[in-house]
Write a protein that holds these residues in place. Structure first.
Motif, short mmCIF file in Angstrom:
data_model
loop_
_atom_site.label_atom_id
_atom_site.label_comp_id
_atom_site.label_asym_id
_atom_site.label_seq_id
_atom_site.Cartn_x
_atom_site.Cartn_y
_atom_site.Cartn_z
N SER A 1 0.88 -1.16 0.00
CA SER A 1 0.00 0.00 0.00
C SER A 1 0.92 1.21 0.00
CB SER A 1 -0.89 -0.03 1.25
OG SER A 1 -1.69 1.11 1.34
N CYS A 2 1.14 1.79 -1.18
CA CYS A 2 2.22 2.77 -1.31
C CYS A 2 1.82 3.96 -2.18
CB CYS A 2 3.44 2.09 -1.90
SG CYS A 2 4.95 3.08 -1.84
N LEU A 3 2.09 5.14 -1.69
CA LEU A 3 1.98 6.37 -2.46
C LEU A 3 3.28 6.51 -3.24
CD1 LEU A 3 0.72 9.14 -3.13
CD2 LEU A 3 1.68 9.98 -0.98
N SER B 1 -7.17 11.17 -0.02
CA SER B 1 -7.84 10.38 -1.06
C SER B 1 -7.17 9.02 -1.22
CB SER B 1 -7.83 11.13 -2.39
OG SER B 1 -8.53 12.35 -2.28
N VAL B 2 -5.83 8.99 -1.19
CA VAL B 2 -5.11 7.72 -1.30
C VAL B 2 -5.38 6.87 -0.05
CG1 VAL B 2 -2.85 6.61 -1.51
CG2 VAL B 2 -3.36 8.66 -2.84
N ILE B 3 -5.41 7.49 1.11
CA ILE B 3 -5.73 6.74 2.34
C ILE B 3 -7.12 6.13 2.25
CG2 ILE B 3 -6.25 7.01 4.81
CD1 ILE B 3 -3.85 8.98 4.93
N ALA B 4 -8.09 6.90 1.76
CA ALA B 4 -9.45 6.37 1.60
C ALA B 4 -9.46 5.16 0.67
CB ALA B 4 -10.38 7.47 1.09
N GLU B 5 -8.71 5.24 -0.42
CA GLU B 5 -8.63 4.11 -1.36
C GLU B 5 -7.94 2.91 -0.70
OE1 GLU B 5 -9.25 1.95 -4.85
OE2 GLU B 5 -10.11 3.86 -4.25
N ALA B 6 -6.87 3.18 0.05
CA ALA B 6 -6.16 2.11 0.74
C ALA B 6 -7.07 1.41 1.75
CB ALA B 6 -4.91 2.66 1.44
N LYS B 7 -7.83 2.18 2.51
CA LYS B 7 -8.77 1.60 3.47
C LYS B 7 -9.83 0.76 2.76
CE LYS B 7 -8.65 5.13 7.10
NZ LYS B 7 -9.45 6.19 7.77
N ALA B 8 -10.36 1.29 1.65
CA ALA B 8 -11.39 0.57 0.89
C ALA B 8 -10.87 -0.76 0.38
CB ALA B 8 -11.88 1.43 -0.27
N ARG B 9 -9.56 -0.87 0.21
CA ARG B 9 -8.94 -2.12 -0.26
C ARG B 9 -8.49 -3.00 0.90
NH1 ARG B 9 -6.41 -1.65 -5.85
NH2 ARG B 9 -7.41 0.17 -6.77
N GLY B 10 -8.80 -2.59 2.12
CA GLY B 10 -8.50 -3.41 3.29
C GLY B 10 -7.13 -3.20 3.92
N ASN B 11 -6.43 -2.16 3.51
CA ASN B 11 -5.11 -1.89 4.08
C ASN B 11 -5.25 -1.14 5.41
OD1 ASN B 11 -3.17 -2.78 1.91
ND2 ASN B 11 -4.54 -1.46 0.74
N GLN B 12 -4.21 -1.26 6.24
CA GLN B 12 -4.20 -0.59 7.54
C GLN B 12 -3.07 0.43 7.64
OE1 GLN B 12 -4.12 -3.78 10.39
NE2 GLN B 12 -6.24 -4.32 9.96
N HIS B 13 -2.36 0.61 6.55
CA HIS B 13 -1.29 1.61 6.52
C HIS B 13 -1.04 2.03 5.07
CE1 HIS B 13 1.13 -1.93 5.43
NE2 HIS B 13 1.97 -1.07 4.91
N LEU B 14 -0.32 3.14 4.93
CA LEU B 14 0.12 3.62 3.63
C LEU B 14 1.57 4.03 3.77
CD1 LEU B 14 -0.70 4.52 0.70
CD2 LEU B 14 -1.08 6.80 1.67
#
Length: 150
Positions: A77-79, A100-113
């Motif tokens: 999960s990387c910017l 916005s990237v954090i929101a997408e990461a969360k929607a994909r089930g990630n817990q960090h970026l």
């Protein structure tokens, strides 16, 4: 902060994205969006490209990558890229893009970026710290690895 919106990078907006301006000294830290696309060819299914708009004007570009199968945790999960036009820096656009990237990461089930950056006088380190990234390591090439948990 303005009323910014996101749009997928496409043939209509890529020229404007490639023409985003930088402040003096930032050039060495920026890569044009068209280069970022070429760089993503090995993993097109996991790459997320967007431009930020102020009305109809392209004011920024962001690229993220979400690859749960990556052998490197920091790349799951990387910017990858964030370019904000010089005229819009300091106006909340970068924060809008990171959120916005954090929101997408969360929607994909990630817990960090994660994000990687090079240190330098006009580099992005201060910005990344300001929006909440903490240094968690470095790459073999000396880039800082930053992480924000959510």
């Amino acid at each position: 902060m303005g009323n910014y919106t996101l749009e997928e990078l496409n043939a209509t907006n890529i020229v404007a994205a490639n023409n985003l301006t930088t402040k003096p000294g930032q050039e060495e830290f920026m890569v044009p969006p068209s280069y970022a696309i070429a760089d993503a060819i090995p993993e097109p299914a996991t790459t997320w490209f967007r431009v930020a708009l102020d009305g109809t004007r392209v004011i920024a570009f962001v690229r993220a990558n979400f690859n749960p199968d990556s052998i490197h945790d920091e790349f799951k999960s990387c910017l990858w890229r964030i370019n904000v036009d010089a005229a819009y820096q300091g106006k909340g656009v970068g924060k809008f893009l990171v959120d916005s990237v954090i929101a997408e990461a969360k929607a994909r089930g990630n817990q960090h970026l994660n994000v990687l950056w090079e240190r330098g006088d006009a580099g992005p380190e201060e910005f990344f710290h300001h929006v909440g990234f903490a240094d968690v390591g470095s790459t073999a090439y000396g880039e800082v690895i930053g992480e924000i948990k959510f």
